[in-house]
Design a protein around this motif. Structure first.
Motif, PDB file in Angstrom:
ATOM      1  N   ARG A 262       0.872  -1.183   0.000  1.00 27.83           N
ATOM      2  CA  ARG A 262       0.000   0.000   0.000  1.00 27.83           C
ATOM      3  C   ARG A 262       0.901   1.223   0.000  1.00 27.83           C
ATOM      4  O   ARG A 262       1.882   1.279   0.764  1.00 27.83           O
ATOM      5  CB  ARG A 262      -0.914   0.012   1.228  1.00 27.83           C
ATOM      6  CG  ARG A 262      -1.781   1.259   1.332  1.00 27.83           C
ATOM      7  CD  ARG A 262      -2.833   1.109   2.412  1.00 27.83           C
ATOM      8  NE  ARG A 262      -2.263   0.830   3.720  1.00 27.83           N
ATOM      9  CZ  ARG A 262      -2.987   0.474   4.787  1.00 27.83           C
ATOM     10  NH1 ARG A 262      -4.290   0.356   4.683  1.00 27.83           N
ATOM     11  NH2 ARG A 262      -2.400   0.233   5.941  1.00 27.83           N
ATOM     12  N   GLN A 263       0.581   2.171  -0.862  1.00 27.48           N
ATOM     13  CA  GLN A 263       1.376   3.395  -0.943  1.00 27.48           C
ATOM     14  C   GLN A 263       0.476   4.599  -0.745  1.00 27.48           C
ATOM     15  O   GLN A 263      -0.383   4.892  -1.593  1.00 27.48           O
ATOM     16  CB  GLN A 263       2.105   3.483  -2.281  1.00 27.48           C
ATOM     17  CG  GLN A 263       3.069   4.665  -2.365  1.00 27.48           C
ATOM     18  CD  GLN A 263       3.866   4.693  -3.654  1.00 27.48           C
ATOM     19  OE1 GLN A 263       3.492   4.078  -4.643  1.00 27.48           O
ATOM     20  NE2 GLN A 263       4.980   5.400  -3.652  1.00 27.48           N
ATOM     21  N   ASN A 264       0.664   5.288   0.353  1.00 28.98           N
ATOM     22  CA  ASN A 264      -0.058   6.522   0.595  1.00 28.98           C
ATOM     23  C   ASN A 264       0.669   7.672  -0.093  1.00 28.98           C
ATOM     24  O   ASN A 264       1.865   7.593  -0.379  1.00 28.98           O
ATOM     25  CB  ASN A 264      -0.172   6.789   2.094  1.00 28.98           C
ATOM     26  CG  ASN A 264      -1.066   5.791   2.785  1.00 28.98           C
ATOM     27  OD1 ASN A 264      -2.213   5.597   2.391  1.00 28.98           O
ATOM     28  ND2 ASN A 264      -0.555   5.126   3.803  1.00 28.98           N
ATOM     29  N   LEU A 265      -0.054   8.748  -0.328  1.00 30.30           N
ATOM     30  CA  LEU A 265       0.490   9.889  -1.048  1.00 30.30           C
ATOM     31  C   LEU A 265       1.726  10.432  -0.343  1.00 30.30           C
ATOM     32  O   LEU A 265       1.709  10.670   0.869  1.00 30.30           O
ATOM     33  CB  LEU A 265      -0.581  10.977  -1.151  1.00 30.30           C
ATOM     34  CG  LEU A 265      -0.283  12.129  -2.105  1.00 30.30           C
ATOM     35  CD1 LEU A 265      -0.185  11.616  -3.534  1.00 30.30           C
ATOM     36  CD2 LEU A 265      -1.360  13.201  -1.993  1.00 30.30           C
ATOM     37  N   GLY A 266       2.813  10.551  -1.084  1.00 32.95           N
ATOM     38  CA  GLY A 266       4.040  11.104  -0.523  1.00 32.95           C
ATOM     39  C   GLY A 266       4.823  10.142   0.356  1.00 32.95           C
ATOM     40  O   GLY A 266       5.772  10.553   1.028  1.00 32.95           O
ATOM     41  N   GLN A 267       4.438   8.875   0.346  1.00 31.10           N
ATOM     42  CA  GLN A 267       5.109   7.878   1.174  1.00 31.10           C
ATOM     43  C   GLN A 267       5.665   6.752   0.303  1.00 31.10           C
ATOM     44  O   GLN A 267       5.312   6.627  -0.866  1.00 31.10           O
ATOM     45  CB  GLN A 267       4.130   7.293   2.194  1.00 31.10           C
ATOM     46  CG  GLN A 267       3.552   8.316   3.140  1.00 31.10           C
ATOM     47  CD  GLN A 267       4.603   8.877   4.073  1.00 31.10           C
ATOM     48  OE1 GLN A 267       5.424   8.152   4.613  1.00 31.10           O
ATOM     49  NE2 GLN A 267       4.600  10.181   4.245  1.00 31.10           N
ATOM     50  N   GLY A 268       6.503   5.935   0.894  1.00 35.75           N
ATOM     51  CA  GLY A 268       6.991   4.756   0.194  1.00 35.75           C
ATOM     52  C   GLY A 268       6.015   3.605   0.338  1.00 35.75           C
ATOM     53  O   GLY A 268       5.127   3.630   1.195  1.00 35.75           O
TER      54      GLY A 268
END
Lengths: 112, 114
Positions: free
Chosen positions: B36-42
């Motif tokens: 899972r990739q949240n906005l601005g995250q790895g």
């Protein structure tokens, strides 16, 4: 717990400038190391990888990275960036139990 | 050869509704990851399969998330019921552990929960 730290969250450069993105990891065992790139609207792609041998590895598009075991680091470098290098860059570590852990990423913007 | 294929590319659902994502890995790859990739995250690992066995699901929120990989090929990831905080990009990746390859990623499914 294992983790990967990328120190630069957002880097802005002009074309032809040199680039170095930092990556440190916390894991005491044997690791495989990766840099992935994500161009706008595209999927994650491998830029380069280190498994063993020469700690200086060369990847696509003129990128290279150096594994320094004593510093738990795997910094990414490019001597002269281009506008087309604008993307998000992710450092990743795979442990000896096959756990693949990513850093939070560095957004690179290159202006002509 | 085709890469990792995910569908759908985009999904918008109301909260409390179920949703499912599908992944077809590269042929012959025994390792399959869901991230899972949240906005601005790895990307953050949700679950890893070796063939049909889930070998690492420690980060999967099991109260609402489930996954399966029948026959060790395709995989589905399900959320039921979805919450607003589940909005993210869900990535599937595959690799060949025997050949010690890197992980190859699909395009991802962008989920928006409203």
């Amino acid at each position: 717990a294992q983790s990967v730290s990328q120190h630069n969250h957002h880097v802005i450069l002009s074309e032809a400038a040199s680039l170095e993105l930092g990556c440190n990891y916390s894991y005491g065992g044997t690791v495989n190391l990766f840099w992935y790139v994500q161009y706008p609207g595209q999927h994650l792609q491998l830029l380069l990888k280190y498994f063993s041998g020469d700690p200086l590895v060369k990847g696509i598009k003129g990128f290279e990275a150096e594994f320094i075991k004593s510093k738990f680091s795997f910094n990414l470098r490019k001597p002269s960036v281009q506008w087309s290098d604008t993307a998000e860059y992710f450092c990743a570590v795979r442990t000896n139990t096959d756990k693949l852990i990513f850093g939070t990423g560095t957004r690179l913007q290159v202006f002509p | 050869e085709a890469g990792v294929v995910q569908s759908p590319r985009y999904k918008i659902i109301e909260k409390k509704q179920p949703v499912a994502f599908w992944c077809n890995p590269i042929s012959g790859h025994n390792t399959l990851y869901w991230y899972r990739q949240n906005l601005g995250q790895g990307p953050e690992l949700l679950i890893r399969y070796e063939n049909e066995e889930a070998v690492d699901d420690s980060q999967l929120p099991k109260d609402r998330f489930s996954a399966e990989r029948l026959k060790g090929v395709d995989s589905t990831l399900k959320i039921q019921p979805a919450e607003l905080g589940d909005s993210a990009v869900y990535l599937c990746a595959s690799g060949d552990r025997v050949k010690n390859t890197e992980a190859f990623f699909g395009q991802g499914t962008r989920l928006t929960v409203v």
